[in-house]
Design a protein around this motif. Structure first.
Motif, mmCIF file in Angstrom:
data_model
loop_
_atom_site.group_PDB
_atom_site.id
_atom_site.type_symbol
_atom_site.label_atom_id
_atom_site.label_comp_id
_atom_site.label_asym_id
_atom_site.label_seq_id
_atom_site.Cartn_x
_atom_site.Cartn_y
_atom_site.Cartn_z
ATOM 1 N N TYR A 36 52.634 -0.425 -106.870
ATOM 2 C CA TYR A 36 53.393 -1.449 -107.600
ATOM 3 C C TYR A 36 52.924 -1.535 -109.046
ATOM 4 O O TYR A 36 53.735 -1.606 -109.976
ATOM 5 C CB TYR A 36 53.220 -2.799 -106.905
ATOM 6 N N GLY A 37 51.605 -1.516 -109.254
ATOM 7 C CA GLY A 37 51.054 -1.619 -110.599
ATOM 8 C C GLY A 37 51.407 -0.434 -111.479
ATOM 9 O O GLY A 37 51.594 -0.580 -112.692
ATOM 10 N N GLN A 38 51.509 0.741 -110.874
ATOM 11 C CA GLN A 38 51.842 1.951 -111.621
ATOM 12 C C GLN A 38 53.347 2.214 -111.677
ATOM 13 O O GLN A 38 53.783 3.182 -112.303
ATOM 14 C CB GLN A 38 51.145 3.159 -110.982
ATOM 15 N N LEU A 68 61.482 -0.734 -100.650
ATOM 16 C CA LEU A 68 60.856 -1.801 -101.425
ATOM 17 C C LEU A 68 60.001 -2.700 -100.542
ATOM 18 O O LEU A 68 58.874 -3.061 -100.903
ATOM 19 C CB LEU A 68 61.935 -2.651 -102.105
ATOM 20 N N GLN A 69 60.541 -3.074 -99.391
ATOM 21 C CA GLN A 69 59.787 -3.944 -98.493
ATOM 22 C C GLN A 69 58.494 -3.278 -98.042
ATOM 23 O O GLN A 69 57.437 -3.923 -97.971
ATOM 24 C CB GLN A 69 60.642 -4.327 -97.281
ATOM 25 N N PRO A 100 58.009 -13.078 -104.289
ATOM 26 C CA PRO A 100 58.000 -12.966 -105.759
ATOM 27 C C PRO A 100 58.138 -11.554 -106.296
ATOM 28 O O PRO A 100 58.620 -11.366 -107.410
ATOM 29 C CB PRO A 100 56.644 -13.566 -106.138
ATOM 30 N N ALA A 101 57.725 -10.563 -105.545
ATOM 31 C CA ALA A 101 57.866 -9.178 -105.997
ATOM 32 C C ALA A 101 59.169 -8.567 -105.480
ATOM 33 O O ALA A 101 59.877 -7.872 -106.207
ATOM 34 C CB ALA A 101 56.675 -8.333 -105.548
ATOM 35 N N PHE A 102 59.488 -8.825 -104.216
ATOM 36 C CA PHE A 102 60.657 -8.201 -103.607
ATOM 37 C C PHE A 102 61.973 -8.705 -104.187
ATOM 38 O O PHE A 102 62.878 -7.905 -104.473
ATOM 39 C CB PHE A 102 60.651 -8.422 -102.094
ATOM 40 N N SER A 103 62.113 -10.012 -104.345
ATOM 41 C CA SER A 103 63.406 -10.578 -104.761
ATOM 42 C C SER A 103 63.911 -9.997 -106.079
ATOM 43 O O SER A 103 65.062 -9.540 -106.151
ATOM 44 C CB SER A 103 63.315 -12.101 -104.840
ATOM 45 N N PRO A 104 63.104 -9.983 -107.144
ATOM 46 C CA PRO A 104 63.627 -9.396 -108.393
ATOM 47 C C PRO A 104 63.833 -7.890 -108.300
ATOM 48 O O PRO A 104 64.756 -7.342 -108.920
ATOM 49 C CB PRO A 104 62.558 -9.752 -109.435
ATOM 50 N N ALA A 105 62.997 -7.210 -107.529
ATOM 51 C CA ALA A 105 63.150 -5.765 -107.376
ATOM 52 C C ALA A 105 64.445 -5.440 -106.641
ATOM 53 O O ALA A 105 65.167 -4.504 -107.005
ATOM 54 C CB ALA A 105 61.956 -5.183 -106.629
ATOM 55 N N ALA A 106 64.754 -6.208 -105.597
ATOM 56 C CA ALA A 106 66.021 -6.012 -104.880
ATOM 57 C C ALA A 106 67.192 -6.371 -105.777
ATOM 58 O O ALA A 106 68.233 -5.704 -105.759
ATOM 59 C CB ALA A 106 66.043 -6.855 -103.605
#
Length: 231
Positions: free
Chosen positions: A208-210, A62-63, A94-100
């Motif tokens: 990320y978008g896809q 993810l990172q 903002p992207a990593f935290s919810p994904a993790a």
């Protein structure tokens, strides 16, 4: 932690079983669910070289895909980055935290792998429960990072250890080897007439978008199924 350091001292070769055992013991000693370490710094990210666990590999992935997270900041600064509550840190990543969080990860702790003032990689510990490291665990983590640095340097650098695209058996997660990502970045750079750093940003943004793994997108670019100057 003394037992873990002794295990590392004995395992200077490339034994996946010993690596997994040491990583499991390290996680237990630190009071976390998983510990991994990767070699490499800068915007291109690192390659996992020690540890085990599917969730650990996914956090690292993810990172790399998003270009943000505690490990990314640690690699950039050469300083420990502690995120005991990822939900509270969502404004920072903002992207990593919810994904993790979707992986069940609530806390991440990153420590540099260093030789003197030079950072050569990052050690990452994660946990499903939010909260700081237990008393004494911070010092233990620093000791563990130092020991892992010695082990990985003795095994040679990641780049020197790769031959014909084959990842050495001692690496924790061969699927995270990113030679194809770097190859795709170069191709995108040529297609768009931009620098490598911007090309990697474009690749990450597309992935990320896809909602696709960056490795899959990179494979399409390399296979010439996807061209960024036509997308």
């Amino acid at each position: 932690m003394t037992t873990v350091l002794a295990m590392l001292d004995r395992n200077t070769g490339q034994s996946p079983g010993d690596d997994r055992a040491a990583a499991a013991a390290a996680a237990e000693a630190l009071g976390v669910d998983g510990v991994t370490a990767g070699i490499g710094t800068g915007p291109s990210g690192s390659v996992l070289a020690w540890g085990s666990g599917a969730v650990s590999a996914q956090v690292d992935h993810l990172q790399f895909t998003l270009g943000q997270g505690p490990g990314t900041d640690c690699a950039a600064t050469g300083l420990p980055v502690l995120a005991p509550d990822l939900l509270a840190a969502e404004s920072r990543w903002p992207a990593f935290s919810p994904a993790a969080g979707a992986l069940g990860v609530r806390a991440v702790f990153a420590f540099p792998l260093s030789i003197g003032a030079m950072s050569v990689g990052t050690m990452l510990a994660h946990r499903a429960v939010q909260g700081p490291l237990a008393d004494g665990a911070y010092t233990d983590a620093l000791s563990l990072a130092s020991a892992i640095t010695v082990v990985l340097i003795e095994r040679r650098s990641v780049r020197d250890g790769v031959q014909d695209g084959v990842v050495p058996a001692g690496w924790a997660a061969p699927e995270t080897y990113r030679a194809q990502v770097h190859q795709a970045t170069g191709m995108i750079s040529v297609q768009l007439g931009v620098g490598l750093a911007e090309a990697l940003v474009r690749l990450r943004a597309y992935s990320y978008g896809q909602d696709r793994p960056i490795a899959d997108v990179a494979a399409d670019v390399v296979a010439r199924k996807l061209r960024f100057n036509e997308s």
